[in-house]
Design a protein around this motif. Structure first.
Motif, PDB file in Angstrom:
ATOM      1  N   ARG A 223      72.953  27.736  -4.658  1.00  0.00           N
ATOM      2  CA  ARG A 223      73.877  26.660  -5.001  1.00  0.00           C
ATOM      3  C   ARG A 223      73.700  25.478  -4.044  1.00  0.00           C
ATOM      4  N   LEU A 224      73.453  25.767  -2.775  1.00  0.00           N
ATOM      5  CA  LEU A 224      73.187  24.689  -1.824  1.00  0.00           C
ATOM      6  C   LEU A 224      71.931  23.916  -2.225  1.00  0.00           C
ATOM      7  N   ALA A 225      70.916  24.643  -2.691  1.00  0.00           N
ATOM      8  CA  ALA A 225      69.684  23.987  -3.141  1.00  0.00           C
ATOM      9  C   ALA A 225      69.952  23.126  -4.368  1.00  0.00           C
ATOM     10  N   MET A 226      70.773  23.640  -5.288  1.00  0.00           N
ATOM     11  CA  MET A 226      71.105  22.866  -6.483  1.00  0.00           C
ATOM     12  C   MET A 226      71.860  21.589  -6.098  1.00  0.00           C
ATOM     13  N   ILE A 227      72.776  21.701  -5.130  1.00  0.00           N
ATOM     14  CA  ILE A 227      73.507  20.524  -4.664  1.00  0.00           C
ATOM     15  C   ILE A 227      72.544  19.509  -4.064  1.00  0.00           C
ATOM     16  N   SER A 228      71.554  19.983  -3.320  1.00  0.00           N
ATOM     17  CA  SER A 228      70.559  19.086  -2.723  1.00  0.00           C
ATOM     18  C   SER A 228      69.800  18.315  -3.790  1.00  0.00           C
ATOM     19  N   VAL A 229      69.389  19.009  -4.845  1.00  0.00           N
ATOM     20  CA  VAL A 229      68.653  18.361  -5.930  1.00  0.00           C
ATOM     21  C   VAL A 229      69.529  17.317  -6.616  1.00  0.00           C
ATOM     22  N   VAL A 230      70.791  17.668  -6.842  1.00  0.00           N
ATOM     23  CA  VAL A 230      71.698  16.754  -7.538  1.00  0.00           C
ATOM     24  C   VAL A 230      71.937  15.494  -6.714  1.00  0.00           C
ATOM     25  N   VAL A 231      72.215  15.640  -5.414  1.00  0.00           N
ATOM     26  CA  VAL A 231      72.560  14.460  -4.608  1.00  0.00           C
ATOM     27  C   VAL A 231      71.340  13.578  -4.358  1.00  0.00           C
ATOM     28  N   THR A 232      70.165  14.175  -4.149  1.00  0.00           N
ATOM     29  CA  THR A 232      68.977  13.345  -3.966  1.00  0.00           C
ATOM     30  C   THR A 232      68.618  12.639  -5.267  1.00  0.00           C
ATOM     31  N   GLY A 233      68.811  13.320  -6.406  1.00  0.00           N
ATOM     32  CA  GLY A 233      68.576  12.673  -7.692  1.00  0.00           C
ATOM     33  C   GLY A 233      69.569  11.555  -7.956  1.00  0.00           C
ATOM     34  N   ALA A 234      70.837  11.783  -7.579  1.00  0.00           N
ATOM     35  CA  ALA A 234      71.867  10.767  -7.799  1.00  0.00           C
ATOM     36  C   ALA A 234      71.597   9.528  -6.953  1.00  0.00           C
ATOM     37  N   LEU A 235      71.234   9.716  -5.685  1.00  0.00           N
ATOM     38  CA  LEU A 235      70.942   8.566  -4.828  1.00  0.00           C
ATOM     39  C   LEU A 235      69.692   7.842  -5.298  1.00  0.00           C
ATOM     40  N   SER A 236      68.686   8.586  -5.736  1.00  0.00           N
ATOM     41  CA  SER A 236      67.464   7.962  -6.245  1.00  0.00           C
ATOM     42  C   SER A 236      67.772   7.105  -7.465  1.00  0.00           C
ATOM     43  N   GLY A 237      68.557   7.654  -8.401  1.00  0.00           N
ATOM     44  CA  GLY A 237      68.921   6.889  -9.586  1.00  0.00           C
ATOM     45  C   GLY A 237      69.706   5.641  -9.235  1.00  0.00           C
ATOM     46  N   TRP A 238      70.629   5.767  -8.283  1.00  0.00           N
ATOM     47  CA  TRP A 238      71.411   4.606  -7.878  1.00  0.00           C
ATOM     48  C   TRP A 238      70.516   3.515  -7.285  1.00  0.00           C
ATOM     49  N   LEU A 239      69.572   3.903  -6.430  1.00  0.00           N
ATOM     50  CA  LEU A 239      68.677   2.925  -5.810  1.00  0.00           C
ATOM     51  C   LEU A 239      67.818   2.228  -6.868  1.00  0.00           C
ATOM     52  N   ILE A 240      67.352   2.986  -7.849  1.00  0.00           N
ATOM     53  CA  ILE A 240      66.496   2.399  -8.887  1.00  0.00           C
ATOM     54  C   ILE A 240      67.270   1.385  -9.719  1.00  0.00           C
ATOM     55  N   PHE A 241      68.444   1.752 -10.169  1.00  0.00           N
ATOM     56  CA  PHE A 241      69.181   0.858 -11.058  1.00  0.00           C
ATOM     57  C   PHE A 241      69.892  -0.254 -10.292  1.00  0.00           C
ATOM     58  N   HIS A 242      70.416   0.051  -9.123  1.00  0.00           N
ATOM     59  CA  HIS A 242      71.116  -0.987  -8.350  1.00  0.00           C
ATOM     60  C   HIS A 242      70.155  -2.072  -7.873  1.00  0.00           C
ATOM     61  N   ASN A 243      68.906  -1.692  -7.583  1.00  0.00           N
ATOM     62  CA  ASN A 243      67.921  -2.654  -7.088  1.00  0.00           C
ATOM     63  C   ASN A 243      66.971  -3.138  -8.171  1.00  0.00           C
ATOM     64  N   SER A 244      67.297  -2.843  -9.416  1.00  0.00           N
ATOM     65  CA  SER A 244      66.551  -3.349 -10.579  1.00  0.00           C
ATOM     66  C   SER A 244      65.073  -2.975 -10.526  1.00  0.00           C
ATOM     67  N   LEU A 245      64.793  -1.710 -10.244  1.00  0.00           N
ATOM     68  CA  LEU A 245      63.408  -1.243 -10.161  1.00  0.00           C
ATOM     69  C   LEU A 245      62.885  -0.731 -11.502  1.00  0.00           C
ATOM     70  N   TRP A 246      63.761  -0.549 -12.465  1.00  0.00           N
ATOM     71  CA  TRP A 246      63.341   0.010 -13.759  1.00  0.00           C
ATOM     72  C   TRP A 246      62.651  -1.063 -14.593  1.00  0.00           C
ATOM     73  N   ASN A 247      61.499  -0.721 -15.144  1.00  0.00           N
ATOM     74  CA  ASN A 247      60.717  -1.647 -15.954  1.00  0.00           C
ATOM     75  C   ASN A 247      61.050  -1.438 -17.426  1.00  0.00           C
ATOM     76  N   ARG A 248      61.706  -2.437 -18.037  1.00  0.00           N
ATOM     77  CA  ARG A 248      62.091  -2.338 -19.442  1.00  0.00           C
ATOM     78  C   ARG A 248      61.099  -3.030 -20.373  1.00  0.00           C
ATOM     79  N   SER A 249      60.030  -3.592 -19.817  1.00  0.00           N
ATOM     80  CA  SER A 249      59.053  -4.284 -20.664  1.00  0.00           C
ATOM     81  C   SER A 249      58.240  -3.273 -21.459  1.00  0.00           C
ATOM     82  N   ARG A 250      57.708  -3.729 -22.572  1.00  0.00           N
ATOM     83  CA  ARG A 250      56.903  -2.864 -23.432  1.00  0.00           C
ATOM     84  C   ARG A 250      55.625  -3.589 -23.818  1.00  0.00           C
ATOM     85  N   ASP A 251      54.499  -2.897 -23.681  1.00  0.00           N
ATOM     86  CA  ASP A 251      53.206  -3.433 -24.089  1.00  0.00           C
ATOM     87  C   ASP A 251      52.792  -2.700 -25.361  1.00  0.00           C
TER      88      ASP A 251
END
Length: 358
Positions: A223-251
């Motif tokens: 369960r501790l490992a699962m919590i680690s995965v969840v929190v690192t994933g949550a922070l990663s997602g926040w950094l990507i979207f808050h800092n506009s790193l997601w590429n929405r363009s399409r070729d």
């Protein structure tokens, strides 16, 4: 004896490091291929060419000027900018007439990086020196890259530019791995100073509370490992979207490119957050050992304690701190995070293409 000078230009960062490593051994490799009649000199230049409005490096247009300026016979440019041609990742473009080749290093993948680059450059120099060859032989390129899916795209009509591409989905995965390597995930940590500070403060605050001690003692490692995965994933997602790193363009011609861009972003940011998590855990583990006396911890938990109890305590505290790091990241510079997430060339390309989702 005839002396041939090969100039290697490289983008800052990983390409320049590879260029300097390759330059040490390349004369010997070329001498073995050409025989004793040719003496080889390798020069590495720190000069880089600015990107065009289309996000390309105009090496072939500038090759003659560069060779005359530096006295080079052949010029090779190493870049960490991902390239593609005809819907497939592109290893390089070359022109015998210009005596020049542009090599995209991310297509080399992760393993034996410098060795692959050295063998590839030797094959390219041979092809360019012949003056009539449009590409090195497929066998040589396969041997250089270590796999068998390689295709040479010959010029159409009166053109002189040839392309070496890597068809197939497996090569797209290889390109993705090379893109992550070029991004060098660890560089993101200094740009997350406020995020790291908030995580460290929250985590350190947490290890002083008996309720955290009892909770960490009650939680199973899975369960501790699962919590680690969840929190690192949550922070990663926040950094990507808050800092506009997601590429929405399409070729429409190469729809997989945006997917590769975003996949490399997700992996790069998550690896950076995972590194931060590991550093935070190590810090909190040391603090917990120094601050919490074993007998007192035993009186609170109601059973004998050992090192694993401190491991679990710092583990949970690091997860709590990492989650709090999202709040601290609001005070970090968007531009600094973008520059640290990607290689210099990739950051420039995204700016030119306006792919940052502001």
């Amino acid at each position: 004896m005839r002396t041939t000078t090969v100039g290697i230009m490289a983008d800052p960062g990983l390409p320049e490091k590879v260029a300097r490593r390759v330059a040490e051994d390349l004369p010997g490799v070329l001498s073995e291929r050409s025989g004793p009649d040719v003496s080889w000199e390798i020069e590495v230049s720190r000069e880089t060419l600015p990107l065009t409005e289309e996000g390309a490096i105009p090496l072939l247009d500038r090759a003659e000027e560069l060779r005359e300026r530096y006295g080079w016979d052949v010029v090779i440019y190493l870049t960490d900018l991902p390239r593609s041609h005809g819907g497939a990742p592109m290893v390089c473009e070359l022109s015998a007439e210009a005596a020049a080749a542009l090599v995209s290093l991310p297509t080399l993948g992760l393993d034996h990086f410098s060795q692959k680059a050295r063998r590839l450059l030797a094959a390219l120099v041979d092809a360019l020196q012949e003056g009539t060859a449009q590409c090195p032989s497929a066998t040589e390129v396969v041997e250089a890259l270590g796999h068998g899916q390689v295709r040479c795209v010959l010029p159409d009509g009166d053109g002189d530019v040839s392309y070496i591409v890597l068809p197939g989905r497996a090569n797209r995965l290889r390109l993705l791995a090379g893109m992550v390597l070029s991004n060098r995930p660890g560089r993101l940590l200094p740009a997350l100073a406020s995020c790291v500070a908030a995580a460290a403060a929250t985590g350190a605050f947490g290890i002083f509370y008996a309720s955290i001690w009892n909770m960490s003692d009650a939680l199973h490692p899975a369960r501790l490992a699962m919590i680690s995965v969840v929190v690192t994933g949550a922070l990663s997602g926040w950094l990507i979207f808050h800092n506009s790193l997601w590429n929405r363009s399409r070729d429409t011609d190469e729809p997989w490119r945006a997917g590769s861009d975003n996949a490399s972003t997700v992996i790069t940011v998550w690896l950076s957050v995972a590194m931060m998590y590991a550093v935070l855990w190590s810090l909190l583990f040391a603090v917990s050992l120094a601050v919490i006396e074993a007998d007192y911890l035993q009186s609170q938990l109601g059973h004998p304690v050992g090192v694993l109890d401190y491991v679990h305590l710092s583990w949970l505290a690091a997860s709590l701190g990492t989650l709090a790091g999202a709040l601290g990241s609001n005070f970090d510079s968007d531009e600094a995070i973008r520059e640290a997430t990607y290689s210099r060339r990739e950051h420039q390309r995204r700016q030119l293409a306006d792919t940052y989702d502001d």
